[in-house]
Design a protein around this motif. Structure first.
Motif, PDB file in Angstrom:
ATOM      1  N   VAL A   1      46.931 -12.050 -20.800  1.00  0.00           N
ATOM      2  CA  VAL A   1      47.038 -12.960 -21.948  1.00  0.00           C
ATOM      3  C   VAL A   1      47.248 -12.150 -23.228  1.00  0.00           C
ATOM      4  N   ALA A   2      46.491 -11.078 -23.377  1.00  0.00           N
ATOM      5  CA  ALA A   2      46.606 -10.267 -24.595  1.00  0.00           C
ATOM      6  C   ALA A   2      48.006  -9.668 -24.728  1.00  0.00           C
ATOM      7  N   GLU A   3      48.532  -9.133 -23.651  1.00  0.00           N
ATOM      8  CA  GLU A   3      49.861  -8.508 -23.712  1.00  0.00           C
ATOM      9  C   GLU A   3      50.947  -9.547 -23.964  1.00  0.00           C
ATOM     10  N   ASP A   4      50.876 -10.654 -23.240  1.00  0.00           N
ATOM     11  CA  ASP A   4      51.908 -11.687 -23.422  1.00  0.00           C
ATOM     12  C   ASP A   4      51.859 -12.244 -24.841  1.00  0.00           C
ATOM     13  N   PHE A   5      50.640 -12.435 -25.338  1.00  0.00           N
ATOM     14  CA  PHE A   5      50.476 -12.947 -26.699  1.00  0.00           C
ATOM     15  C   PHE A   5      51.066 -11.952 -27.701  1.00  0.00           C
ATOM     16  N   GLY A   6      50.711 -10.688 -27.533  1.00  0.00           N
ATOM     17  CA  GLY A   6      51.200  -9.658 -28.449  1.00  0.00           C
ATOM     18  C   GLY A   6      52.713  -9.499 -28.382  1.00  0.00           C
ATOM     19  N   LYS A   7      53.281  -9.594 -27.179  1.00  0.00           N
ATOM     20  CA  LYS A   7      54.738  -9.422 -27.033  1.00  0.00           C
ATOM     21  C   LYS A   7      55.503 -10.579 -27.672  1.00  0.00           C
ATOM     22  N   ALA A   8      54.847 -11.719 -27.811  1.00  0.00           N
ATOM     23  CA  ALA A   8      55.510 -12.879 -28.423  1.00  0.00           C
ATOM     24  C   ALA A   8      55.491 -12.802 -29.952  1.00  0.00           C
ATOM     25  N   ALA A   9      54.801 -11.799 -30.513  1.00  0.00           N
ATOM     26  CA  ALA A   9      54.675 -11.690 -31.965  1.00  0.00           C
ATOM     27  C   ALA A   9      56.041 -11.702 -32.639  1.00  0.00           C
ATOM     28  N   PRO A  10      56.219 -12.330 -33.804  1.00  0.00           N
ATOM     29  CA  PRO A  10      55.197 -13.055 -34.559  1.00  0.00           C
ATOM     30  C   PRO A  10      55.096 -14.530 -34.173  1.00  0.00           C
ATOM     31  N   ARG A  11      55.865 -14.926 -33.148  1.00  0.00           N
ATOM     32  CA  ARG A  11      55.841 -16.348 -32.783  1.00  0.00           C
ATOM     33  C   ARG A  11      54.728 -16.613 -31.777  1.00  0.00           C
ATOM     34  N   ALA A  12      53.532 -16.195 -32.127  1.00  0.00           N
ATOM     35  CA  ALA A  12      52.372 -16.331 -31.249  1.00  0.00           C
ATOM     36  C   ALA A  12      51.260 -16.991 -32.050  1.00  0.00           C
ATOM     37  N   ILE A  13      50.823 -18.140 -31.592  1.00  0.00           N
ATOM     38  CA  ILE A  13      49.840 -18.925 -32.347  1.00  0.00           C
ATOM     39  C   ILE A  13      48.450 -18.767 -31.749  1.00  0.00           C
ATOM     40  N   SER A  14      47.470 -18.489 -32.594  1.00  0.00           N
ATOM     41  CA  SER A  14      46.077 -18.571 -32.158  1.00  0.00           C
ATOM     42  C   SER A  14      45.487 -19.803 -32.829  1.00  0.00           C
ATOM     43  N   TRP A  15      45.229 -20.832 -32.031  1.00  0.00           N
ATOM     44  CA  TRP A  15      44.894 -22.184 -32.503  1.00  0.00           C
ATOM     45  C   TRP A  15      43.380 -22.348 -32.379  1.00  0.00           C
ATOM     46  N   VAL A  16      42.713 -22.413 -33.500  1.00  0.00           N
ATOM     47  CA  VAL A  16      41.249 -22.401 -33.489  1.00  0.00           C
ATOM     48  C   VAL A  16      40.690 -23.808 -33.661  1.00  0.00           C
ATOM     49  N   GLY A  17      40.014 -24.313 -32.647  1.00  0.00           N
ATOM     50  CA  GLY A  17      39.401 -25.640 -32.718  1.00  0.00           C
ATOM     51  C   GLY A  17      37.898 -25.565 -32.894  1.00  0.00           C
ATOM     52  N   GLY A  18      37.244 -26.681 -32.627  1.00  0.00           N
ATOM     53  CA  GLY A  18      35.794 -26.760 -32.793  1.00  0.00           C
ATOM     54  C   GLY A  18      35.021 -25.907 -31.789  1.00  0.00           C
ATOM     55  N   GLY A  19      35.604 -25.684 -30.601  1.00  0.00           N
ATOM     56  CA  GLY A  19      34.885 -24.980 -29.526  1.00  0.00           C
ATOM     57  C   GLY A  19      34.276 -23.652 -29.945  1.00  0.00           C
ATOM     58  N   PRO A  20      35.090 -22.693 -30.424  1.00  0.00           N
ATOM     59  CA  PRO A  20      34.525 -21.395 -30.783  1.00  0.00           C
ATOM     60  C   PRO A  20      33.814 -21.396 -32.135  1.00  0.00           C
ATOM     61  N   SER A  21      33.946 -22.506 -32.897  1.00  0.00           N
ATOM     62  CA  SER A  21      33.462 -22.525 -34.280  1.00  0.00           C
ATOM     63  C   SER A  21      32.132 -23.242 -34.464  1.00  0.00           C
ATOM     64  N   MET A  22      32.009 -24.414 -33.862  1.00  0.00           N
ATOM     65  CA  MET A  22      30.829 -25.231 -34.134  1.00  0.00           C
ATOM     66  C   MET A  22      29.671 -24.754 -33.254  1.00  0.00           C
ATOM     67  N   GLN A  23      29.343 -23.470 -33.430  1.00  0.00           N
ATOM     68  CA  GLN A  23      28.272 -22.792 -32.702  1.00  0.00           C
ATOM     69  C   GLN A  23      27.373 -22.106 -33.723  1.00  0.00           C
ATOM     70  N   VAL A  24      26.181 -21.693 -33.293  1.00  0.00           N
ATOM     71  CA  VAL A  24      25.237 -21.066 -34.234  1.00  0.00           C
ATOM     72  C   VAL A  24      25.862 -19.852 -34.934  1.00  0.00           C
TER      73      VAL A  24
END
Ligand code: MGD
Ligand code: MGD
Ligand code: SF4
Ligand code: MO
Length: 812
Positions: A317-340
């Motif tokens: 995932v990391a390599e494929d994401f990096g190779k797609a740069a700059p057309r690579a989106i990291s989409w941040v939702g509530g899951g990783p955020s609404m935590q302590v």
């Protein structure tokens, strides 16, 4: 009968009218088909470039909401003075006059006693007419206590983009030009924002880009993705840092955005520090510091242990994401955020957009386009000495105290702490609340540990609720004021973004009101202002008279005129050719009202590079902006940043505080007693907390992967279920350290072993005959919030709903 109905020619032809759906925060431009004076059908408004004429499944449920026989049709007052969950309020109908006279008297008592700070306004869902009631009215009465629902919604998500790129709001994602879409704890085909737009283009997106979804459960979006990463809840920062590690170590970062080593040699060698002077940084700040302090050791092997994901998948995932740069989106939702510790999770996931240069770029993550609505007149001249004195008091949610930094937009104590207001009220800390008004909110259901809200509301001597339904909040109220439904019955406007555009979309009354409804944010405050004026306090009414009709210059004389003039006032630059500033053009108010939506100019890519609203003007991997904010908060409390972080349940010390870094999840409950981590998620059919009385909600519940019609199921991995002797269909009790609910077991492979997932939305014991098991007595299903402890991501003030709770499951 069916054949007969089909043969009967339609007697009356209807017409399509523009409107806006607020079933969720997508805020879509719609059209409503009206026959006679009844709404019969809903579709996307083709004029919106944000919604592109598309719709989602739950839009149609608005019809069941507006014609719900359980709507409150007249004002009501409580006749049972005792308040409690098991006390029937004994509501009886009264007139609007009596209802507003009572409320005006209560407000005047506070003014006469010089204790206007004991007035409180609670806001749930809203339109941009909100300031009339939420801001202006609270200030002119003289209270600091306008408490919004934002902190139970998604503030921690905004924290990540603010402390990296200086943007405190939701992003839009340029998916049609992207080559990789990496989604963290968001399910854009079912929830999150702009579901109609993203679903309508998703077929092309999966053709053109790789899609990876990080989620403990197989969501609708994960089911259609190339990669599903069923992460251990709360370990998102570990995965994000490992991806950053691979991108830097393998030289996949964006040279154009981040810069490069002066001699072109990649010195990001795992485990080794780098000399900062060897790197020429461009539009970002602190990439080398970030590597040295944190990223250099965050290898995929290390992350595999933390996240429970295969090392090979992380690397791929990391390599494929990096190779797609700059057309690579990291989409941040509530899951990783609404935590302590979600503030840092949100930063870590969002930082990937900086590394690959996706930020503000084609195929990447975009901010809001410019729009040209206008703020309402200022209240200052109408705030008398009582009001000014009242407003100076500390707020009831205790924001800004040592353990509640609530750092919105860089300022300590500036973010709301919605859920903590219940404790403020209960402990009379900093003081008691005597009069409260709530609108379009249901904190006794939607907040975690809602029993605290039950007790808090029961304690307040006078509560008024502006609502469409007799909800759990209404149950503890003294007066109920029946509201118009947003899509069909009122004036208002909202704004939203997607597809490289921003739209401003109008609400307007298009059907006959069946009940004696009035609009929360406009008509009710006007009518109340008239009542206050009759009692010798005319400041509010004089203020509202400033909202003149831009076309005629006339001041409003009735509630109806006020709501229309206020809307025309706020949106004048969009429809008045003489004030044209950009975007779509209209020939005046009627033209705009008929079309119903204004679109901005297209997105100006890369205009923010080097001009971000951070302390350095750059995208900060080392957040000077956060450092300043934290130091300000520490100084205010005469302590150190380290002490602040410890007091607020974060692990970081020293420089780690200012960079995206790894923290282990903070989860309540010991693993021996409570073997499962609870995974909360939204239903595709949730219209936030407002579809519970619609029968279609239950009929089509299996639209949620793993769910069953007319049931409230907890999804358990079959391997786990076998260990505890539970089968599909069993009635179970789920218990956490703070509460218990009963629901039905469902064995399902789409859930990570060791976790149990359940949709938020059911478990109402009020709201209506369909929503509750027995109205006022027993719930239908279980409310997830009864399980989730009232914890916070204290840096943003957000209430925690993810990775924060351990539970046990028993068959009953
Ligand atoms: P709702 O629960 O949607 O809003 O929570 P709240 O802001 O409390 O309820 C709004 C209330 O408004 C209804 O109960 C009804 O009384 C009234 N109402 C319904 N329709 C209308 C209308 O058209 N006009 C007016 N004036 N009133 C109306 C939302 C909050 O819940 C949010 S935003 C999020 S993101 C959270 N989601 C969530 C979750 O995913 N899981 C868990 N466990 N809890 C959650 N709570 C949060
Ligand atoms: P959450 O509701 O918090 O946020 O929408 P989202 O940004 O999607 O859902 C987060 C997702 O995180 C869930 O799918 C859950 O399974 C997953 N999750 C749980 N724990 C973890 C974890 O530890 N790590 C990761 N990576 N994921 C985890 C918010 C937005 O949605 C808001 S604020 C509102 S008000 C709207 N409400 C709404 C609605 O009520 N119904 C529908 N259908 N759509 C909605 N859209 C809006
Ligand atoms: Fe848009 Fe949400 Fe309404 Fe669906 S429910 S039409 S996504 S606002
Ligand atoms: Mo929300």
């Amino acid at each position: 009968a069916l054949a007969e109905a089909q043969d009967t020619p339609q007697k009356e032809k209807g017409t399509w009218h523009a409107g806006t759906c607020q079933g969720c925060t997508s805020w879509c431009a719609k059209q409503v088909y009206v026959v006679g004076d009844r709404a019969v059908k809903i579709r996307g408004n083709p004029h919106s470039k944000v919604c592109v004429g598309a719709s989602c499944v739950r839009a149609h449920m608005a019809l069941q909401q507006v014609y719900d026989p359980d709507r409150i049709k007249t004002p009501m007052k409580r006749t049972n003075p005792k308040k409690g969950r098991h006390e029937d309020p004994g509501f009886v109908p009264i007139s609007w006059d009596e209802a507003l006279d009572t409320l005006a008297d209560k407000i005047m008592e506070l003014r006469d006693a010089g204790e206007t700070h004991k007035y409180m306004l609670m806001r749930g869902r809203y339109t941009y007419m909100r300031d009339i009631l939420y801001d202006r009215m609270t200030k002119i009465i003289g209270s600091p206590n306008n408490i919004s629902h934002s902190a139970i919604c998604a503030e921690a998500e905004k924290f990540g983009s603010y402390y990296t790129e200086g943007y405190w709001s939701y992003r839009q994602y340029d998916v049609t030009k992207a080559r990789y879409v990496l989604i963290w704890g968001a399910d854009p085909l079912a929830a999150n924002r702009q579901v109609p737009f993203y679903s309508s283009v998703w077929g092309d997106v999966v053709d053109r880009a790789r899609v990876a979804v990080v989620e403990p459960r197989l969501s609708a979006t994960a089911g259609k993705a190339d990669e599903w990463l069923p992460i251990v809840p709360g370990q998102d920062s570990a995965l994000a840092l490992a991806i950053a590690h691979v991108i830097l170590a393998r030289g996949l970062w964006s040279r154009e955005f981040v810069g490069d080593f002066k001699d072109g040699t990649n010195r990001f060698v795992p485990g080794q520090t780098v000399d900062e002077s060897t790197f020429d940084e461009r539009f970002t700040h602190g990439v080398v510091a970030w590597w040295n302090l944190e990223v250099k050791d965050r290898t995929p092997a290390w992350a595999a242990e933390k996240t429970g994901l295969p090392e090979a998948q992380i690397l791929r995932v990391a390599e494929d994401f990096g190779k797609a740069a700059p057309r690579a989106i990291s989409w941040v939702g509530g899951g990783p955020s609404m935590q302590v510790r979600g503030g840092y999770g949100s930063m870590a996931c969002h930082a990937l957009n900086g590394l690959v240069g996706a930020c503000d770029n084609e195929g990447g993550t975009l901010v809001s386009n410019k729009e040209y609505t206008r703020k309402f007149p200022k209240p200052d001249a109408f705030m008398d000495d009582i009001a000014k004195k009242g407003k100076k008091h500390e707020k009831i949610d205790q924001r800004g105290r040592l353990t509640f930094p609530a750092l919105k937009s860089g300022k300590p104590g500036s973010a709301v702490l919605t859920n903590n207001a219940a404790d403020g009220i209960l402990n009379e800390d900093p003081y008691e609340i005597k009069v409260a008004v709530g609108y379009m909110n249901n904190f006794t259901f939607s907040c975690t540990q809602p029993d605290r809200w039950e007790r808090a509301l029961a304690k307040i001597p006078f509560v008024a609720h502006l609502t469409t339904h007799a909800s759990e909040f209404s149950w503890f109220s003294d007066i109920l004021l029946p509201n118009t439904h947003h899509l069909f019955e009122k004036y208002g406007y909202v704004k939203s973004i997607a597809n490289g555009y921003r739209h401003v979309t109008l609400m307007q009354p298009v059907i006959k009101r069946i009940g004696d409804y009035k609009t929360d944010e406009t008509e009710v405050p006007w009518l109340l202002a008239e009542k206050l004026s009759q009692r010798g306090f005319d400041n509010l009414l004089r203020h509202y008279k400033e909202y003149r009709d831009p076309e005629t210059g006339k001041e409003p004389t009735t509630a109806d005129e006020f709501s229309l003039y206020a809307l025309k006032y706020a949106t004048q630059s969009l429809w008045d050719p003489a004030q044209y500033k950009g975007g779509d053009r209209f020939n005046g108010w009627e033209d705009f009202l008929k079309t119903g939506v204004w679109n901005s100019d297209p997105y100006p890519y890369r205009k923010r590079w080097g001009k971000m609203k951070t302390a350095t003007g750059k995208f900060e991997f080392y957040s000077v902006t956060l450092k300043k904010a934290l130091e300000k908060h520490a100084k205010k409390h005469k302590t150190t940043v380290d002490e602040v972080l410890t007091a607020c349940n974060y692990e970081a010390q020293g420089e780690l505080a200012f960079i995206p870094h790894h923290e282990d999840p903070f989860t309540i409950g010991d693993a021996d007693t409570y073997p499962f981590v609870f995974v909360d998620h939204k239903s595709r059919l949730n219209r936030e907390g407002r579809s519970a009385n619609c029968s279609w909600y239950y009929d089509f519940k299996d639209l949620d992967p793993g769910d069953e019609p007319w049931q409230d199921v907890a999804k358990i991995n079959p391997a786990d279920a076998q260990k505890i002797g539970v089968k599909s269909g069993d009635t179970i009790r789920i218990t956490s350290p703070t509460g218990a609910i009963e629901c039905t077991a469902k064995l399902w492979e789409g859930i990570r072993p060791g976790t149990v997932a359940k949709c938020f939305g059911q478990g109402h014991w009020a709201y209506g005959r369909v929503a509750a098991g027995v109205f006022g007595k027993t719930p239908r299903g279980g409310n997830n919030n009864d399980l989730i402890p009232a914890e916070y991501d204290r840096l943003s003030g957000s209430t925690v709903r993810h990775a924060g709770t351990r539970v046990k499951i028993e068959r009953i």
